[in-house]
Design a protein around this motif. Sequence first.
Motif, PDB file in Angstrom:
ATOM      1  N   HIS A 133       0.855  -1.190   0.000  1.00 16.13           N
ATOM      2  CA  HIS A 133       0.000   0.000   0.000  1.00 16.13           C
ATOM      3  C   HIS A 133       0.886   1.234   0.000  1.00 16.13           C
ATOM      4  CE1 HIS A 133      -3.812  -1.927   0.767  1.00 16.13           C
ATOM      5  NE2 HIS A 133      -3.308  -2.605   1.771  1.00 16.13           N
ATOM      6  N   LEU A 135       1.782   4.332   1.709  1.00 12.24           N
ATOM      7  CA  LEU A 135       1.514   4.749   3.092  1.00 12.24           C
ATOM      8  C   LEU A 135       0.815   6.109   3.113  1.00 12.24           C
ATOM      9  CD1 LEU A 135       4.796   3.845   5.035  1.00 12.24           C
ATOM     10  CD2 LEU A 135       2.761   2.460   4.678  1.00 12.24           C
ATOM     11  N   ASN A 136      -0.119   6.255   4.037  1.00 14.80           N
ATOM     12  CA  ASN A 136      -0.734   7.586   4.168  1.00 14.80           C
ATOM     13  C   ASN A 136       0.165   8.480   5.032  1.00 14.80           C
ATOM     14  OD1 ASN A 136      -1.293   7.058   6.904  1.00 14.80           O
ATOM     15  ND2 ASN A 136      -3.271   6.142   6.400  1.00 14.80           N
ATOM     16  N   GLN A 139       1.035   7.283   8.574  1.00 19.58           N
ATOM     17  CA  GLN A 139       1.929   6.118   8.545  1.00 19.58           C
ATOM     18  C   GLN A 139       3.345   6.542   8.148  1.00 19.58           C
ATOM     19  OE1 GLN A 139      -0.559   3.939   5.733  1.00 19.58           O
ATOM     20  NE2 GLN A 139      -0.872   2.283   7.217  1.00 19.58           N
ATOM     21  N   VAL A 160      -4.943   3.449  16.608  1.00 19.33           N
ATOM     22  CA  VAL A 160      -6.254   2.834  16.809  1.00 19.33           C
ATOM     23  C   VAL A 160      -6.371   1.571  15.958  1.00 19.33           C
ATOM     24  CG1 VAL A 160      -7.382   5.008  17.406  1.00 19.33           C
ATOM     25  CG2 VAL A 160      -7.349   4.250  15.008  1.00 19.33           C
ATOM     26  N   GLY A 162      -7.068  -0.854  13.171  1.00 29.53           N
ATOM     27  CA  GLY A 162      -7.278  -0.602  11.748  1.00 29.53           C
ATOM     28  C   GLY A 162      -6.587   0.645  11.238  1.00 29.53           C
ATOM     29  N   SER A 163      -5.617   1.157  12.007  1.00 30.75           N
ATOM     30  CA  SER A 163      -4.924   2.374  11.571  1.00 30.75           C
ATOM     31  C   SER A 163      -3.746   2.062  10.657  1.00 30.75           C
ATOM     32  CB  SER A 163      -4.449   3.179  12.781  1.00 30.75           C
ATOM     33  OG  SER A 163      -3.568   2.409  13.566  1.00 30.75           O
ATOM     34  N   GLY A 164      -3.500   0.773  10.421  1.00 31.38           N
ATOM     35  CA  GLY A 164      -2.442   0.414   9.484  1.00 31.38           C
ATOM     36  C   GLY A 164      -1.078   0.248  10.124  1.00 31.38           C
ATOM     37  N   LYS A 165      -1.066  -0.245  11.381  1.00 31.15           N
ATOM     38  CA  LYS A 165       0.217  -0.447  12.065  1.00 31.15           C
ATOM     39  C   LYS A 165       1.055  -1.511  11.357  1.00 31.15           C
ATOM     40  CE  LYS A 165      -1.864  -1.199  16.053  1.00 31.15           C
ATOM     41  NZ  LYS A 165      -3.226  -0.769  15.703  1.00 31.15           N
ATOM     42  N   THR A 166       0.373  -2.577  10.916  1.00 27.18           N
ATOM     43  CA  THR A 166       1.110  -3.661  10.267  1.00 27.18           C
ATOM     44  C   THR A 166       1.856  -3.148   9.035  1.00 27.18           C
ATOM     45  OG1 THR A 166      -0.660  -5.095  11.006  1.00 27.18           O
ATOM     46  CG2 THR A 166       0.889  -6.014   9.430  1.00 27.18           C
ATOM     47  N   GLU A 167       1.211  -2.251   8.314  1.00 31.49           N
ATOM     48  CA  GLU A 167       1.824  -1.676   7.115  1.00 31.49           C
ATOM     49  C   GLU A 167       3.090  -0.889   7.502  1.00 31.49           C
ATOM     50  OE1 GLU A 167      -0.240  -2.958   4.871  1.00 31.49           O
ATOM     51  OE2 GLU A 167       1.189  -2.402   3.296  1.00 31.49           O
ATOM     52  N   ARG A 199       0.576 -11.630   5.296  1.00 28.51           N
ATOM     53  CA  ARG A 199       0.994 -10.309   4.787  1.00 28.51           C
ATOM     54  C   ARG A 199       2.511 -10.179   4.740  1.00 28.51           C
ATOM     55  NH1 ARG A 199      -2.924  -6.159   7.873  1.00 28.51           N
ATOM     56  NH2 ARG A 199      -1.649  -4.527   6.914  1.00 28.51           N
ATOM     57  N   VAL A 316      -7.216   3.793   8.539  1.00 27.13           N
ATOM     58  CA  VAL A 316      -6.791   3.957   7.154  1.00 27.13           C
ATOM     59  C   VAL A 316      -7.943   4.505   6.309  1.00 27.13           C
ATOM     60  CG1 VAL A 316      -6.249   2.572   5.127  1.00 27.13           C
ATOM     61  CG2 VAL A 316      -5.074   2.140   7.288  1.00 27.13           C
ATOM     62  N   ASN A 317      -7.639   5.411   5.383  1.00 29.70           N
ATOM     63  CA  ASN A 317      -8.639   6.003   4.478  1.00 29.70           C
ATOM     64  C   ASN A 317      -9.816   6.640   5.219  1.00 29.70           C
ATOM     65  OD1 ASN A 317      -7.205   5.265   2.241  1.00 29.70           O
ATOM     66  ND2 ASN A 317      -8.290   3.322   1.975  1.00 29.70           N
ATOM     67  N   ARG A 319     -11.599   5.563   7.415  1.00 28.13           N
ATOM     68  CA  ARG A 319     -12.725   4.675   7.734  1.00 28.13           C
ATOM     69  C   ARG A 319     -13.163   4.981   9.159  1.00 28.13           C
ATOM     70  NH1 ARG A 319      -9.351  -0.553   5.662  1.00 28.13           N
ATOM     71  NH2 ARG A 319      -9.412  -0.049   3.454  1.00 28.13           N
ATOM     72  N   HIS A 530     -13.586  -2.236   7.168  1.00 27.30           N
ATOM     73  CA  HIS A 530     -13.431  -1.853   5.771  1.00 27.30           C
ATOM     74  C   HIS A 530     -14.555  -0.982   5.240  1.00 27.30           C
ATOM     75  CE1 HIS A 530      -9.847  -4.389   4.716  1.00 27.30           C
ATOM     76  NE2 HIS A 530     -10.165  -4.834   5.916  1.00 27.30           N
TER      77      HIS A 530
HETATM   78  P1  ADP Z   1      -3.763  -2.397  12.352  1.00 22.33           P
HETATM   79  O1  ADP Z   1      -2.584  -3.333  12.369  1.00 22.33           O
HETATM   80  O2  ADP Z   1      -3.412  -1.025  12.827  1.00 22.33           O
HETATM   81  O3  ADP Z   1      -4.996  -2.914  13.011  1.00 22.33           O
HETATM   82  P2  ADP Z   1      -3.734  -2.995   9.536  1.00 22.33           P
HETATM   83  O4  ADP Z   1      -2.306  -2.785   9.217  1.00 22.33           O
HETATM   84  O5  ADP Z   1      -4.244  -4.389   9.654  1.00 22.33           O
HETATM   85  O6  ADP Z   1      -4.147  -2.160  10.818  1.00 22.33           O
HETATM   86  O7  ADP Z   1      -4.583  -2.206   8.445  1.00 22.33           O
HETATM   87  C1  ADP Z   1      -5.988  -2.273   8.366  1.00 22.33           C
HETATM   88  C2  ADP Z   1      -6.409  -2.539   6.940  1.00 22.33           C
HETATM   89  O8  ADP Z   1      -6.066  -1.407   6.132  1.00 22.33           O
HETATM   90  C3  ADP Z   1      -5.714  -3.716   6.303  1.00 22.33           C
HETATM   91  O9  ADP Z   1      -6.657  -4.402   5.531  1.00 22.33           O
HETATM   92  C4  ADP Z   1      -4.621  -3.100   5.444  1.00 22.33           C
HETATM   93  O10 ADP Z   1      -4.332  -3.891   4.322  1.00 22.33           O
HETATM   94  C5  ADP Z   1      -5.219  -1.778   5.036  1.00 22.33           C
HETATM   95  N1  ADP Z   1      -4.221  -0.713   4.867  1.00 22.33           N
HETATM   96  C6  ADP Z   1      -3.187  -0.438   5.680  1.00 22.33           C
HETATM   97  N2  ADP Z   1      -2.510   0.649   5.249  1.00 22.33           N
HETATM   98  C7  ADP Z   1      -3.122   1.073   4.134  1.00 22.33           C
HETATM   99  C8  ADP Z   1      -2.911   2.164   3.221  1.00 22.33           C
HETATM  100  N3  ADP Z   1      -1.905   3.028   3.393  1.00 22.33           N
HETATM  101  N4  ADP Z   1      -3.755   2.273   2.189  1.00 22.33           N
HETATM  102  C9  ADP Z   1      -4.784   1.405   2.022  1.00 22.33           C
HETATM  103  N5  ADP Z   1      -5.050   0.388   2.832  1.00 22.33           N
HETATM  104  C10 ADP Z   1      -4.237   0.204   3.878  1.00 22.33           C
END
Ligand code: ADP
Length: 679
Positions: A133, A135-136, A139, A160, A162-167, A199, A316-317, A319, A530
Amino acid sequence: MSERLTVRVAVDAPLSESLTYLPHPEFQVRRGDVVSVPLGKRQAQGVVVAVENEDPANVSSFELKPISERIEEFASLSLPEAHLKWLEWMSDYYLHPLGQVTSLCFPPLSKTQKERKSNRPPVIPEVSHRTPHQLNVEQQNCVDSIPLEKGFSTHLVHGVTGSGKTEIYLELFTRTLAAGKKGIFLLPEISLTPQLIQRFAERFGDQIAVLHSQLTDRERTNQWWDIVEDRKSILIGARSALFCPVKNLGLIVVDEEHEGSFKQDEKLKYNGRDCAIMQGHFNNCCVILGSATPSLESWKNALDGKYVLHQIKNRVNNRPLPQIEVIDMRLEKEQEKVDILRPNWLSEKLLNATHAALERKEQVAFLLNRRGMSQLVFCPSCGHSVECPNCDISLTLHANVHLVCHYCDYHENFKTQCPSCKEGELINLGLGTEKVEEDLKRLFPDKVIARADRDEITSRLDMEELVQKMEKSEIDILIGTQMIAKGLDFSNLTLVGLLLADISFNLPDFRATERSFQLITQMSGRSGRHVKADESPGKVVIQTYNTEHDSIRFAQAHDFEGFATQELQNRQQLNYPPFHRVVSLRIQATDLNKVQQTAQQLSLRAQMLKEKFPVFADIEVLGPAAAPIAKLRNQFRYHLLLKSAQSRTLNQFVRKVLGDTKWIPKQAKVVVDIDPLNL
Ligand code: ADP
Ligand code: ZN
């Protein structure tokens, strides 16, 4: 007589000191080498911790024996200095023999058996590469503010759900690998999070090695050598992965750092998160702790400036976060007459919301943190309740036919006649996941309902199958214990029901409120992950008998910081962590008298030491008292809690209280738990 060289070896045996040997006549050894040495009549493996001149003032009175051999397959591998220092710290901090700590570093099988084929399926599925992805801004800012090249520092990523920590982690590992370094990714319970490993596999392909408890010895051995011999660069694992001697370490990430399962509760009782930080310290690399609900320990360290705090406040986005509604079950009870079809554990609101979600073809999850059919089996005539013969615990009814102890696995067949008065008929009280499943099947006969608890999900493969079915929407309603609250990401799950939220905050433990807040927030975070920014958010319905409880109020408002401020005040007033360190000394034996006597003696020793040495004056000694589970597996248990603001002083105090341990009667055992998570 001229001084001679001696070799100190940490031997895999329950010895408080390392042992002294003479060098081998034919080869030299260095600190970190793995050797075999004579120990009594047997040979034992050990690690050389020092090669030094014998101290003339302290020459051993008995004859020293030479080292037997250097273990062949480790000939080219001695433990790196940073790793050894870390192991020595572990041994010192957790009061555990160094030789037993170092023994955890090695794979279970020898390398020579490597070619033998296992007939089990391969470790992680073939996966195709997926473009990362973009990164926003939040991130990207977080990634850019972590100075990977500058050596040791600890970072708390509070984002929070779903904030995209894994990314963020994925990007940090990419940078680490690009700098030619290796990384460790630590997860609380690896078998529960197949999506996360997926992932990593999509991003890093065959660069990753995975270590977890469900591998065969062969698989584990192979993964270990793949990392140690530089064939792979990212080690993913549960807490024990830290023992693998990874050279050239550039990054350690601890995901869901608040999770209790980072703590090992037996033998070497270490906390994987804390040990990860120390490993980063000795390896001079960055350590990242990530969570939507940081532990109060980490939060306070961030507030105090010991960790760098990074916050990601939006999903993320953009949401939306889920909307959380709290239902007062005391009021529901009064309206019970309304609907005979609706079981009394299910509020009308949650039932209606379930209907609505299912009609929209969306998925629903119910969390109840208690498995089985019912919690208490009880005779209304004589008051007898059925308990485990080995533990101080009531038996839980399963599948309406078995009574099971959740602590020692004792089983017996369920008979309705009371075993005590032989007249009454036993009744079941309290709710468990099996009962919820039974009732929901009756209410929604044409829906697919799955249950995820320790009875249904017994392996990594079970969990993978469940996740796949959820992802393909082959399941309509998922019922589970806390195992479904962690890290799962299902796009079609839009309603989460939390049943009997009270279970978690009513436990007799000073962390109960914190755990409850974490569970509620994490489980809520599974809902509506989502939905788009302009769609209606996911929904969460919390059913409780105590709507005003801090863990509920703050979780409902998505207010981690408010919660942490409030709870830190409570902890400070009571001198509990993170303000004070705690050590628990548990005394156990099959004979209750022995337990009580030993506990009393231990407490007297503690009081005496406090009076004798002024440095110990501030240490608080609580107890002795019966442990919350007063009998387990036929052992009676008492405990003593020691508290101090100074971890060093507390460590010295515990050593003194236990002394040489020779005074402890043979029949009793004293179990030391430093920074216990469960009291
Ligand atoms: P967390 O670990 O903070 O709970 P995730 O990393 O699982 O969050 O991200 C939540 C969802 O958003 C996942 O499905 C991931 O693929 C998606 N996502 C993460 N970063 C982005 C991004 N920059 N743009 C679009 N989707 C993203
Ligand atoms: Zn039992």
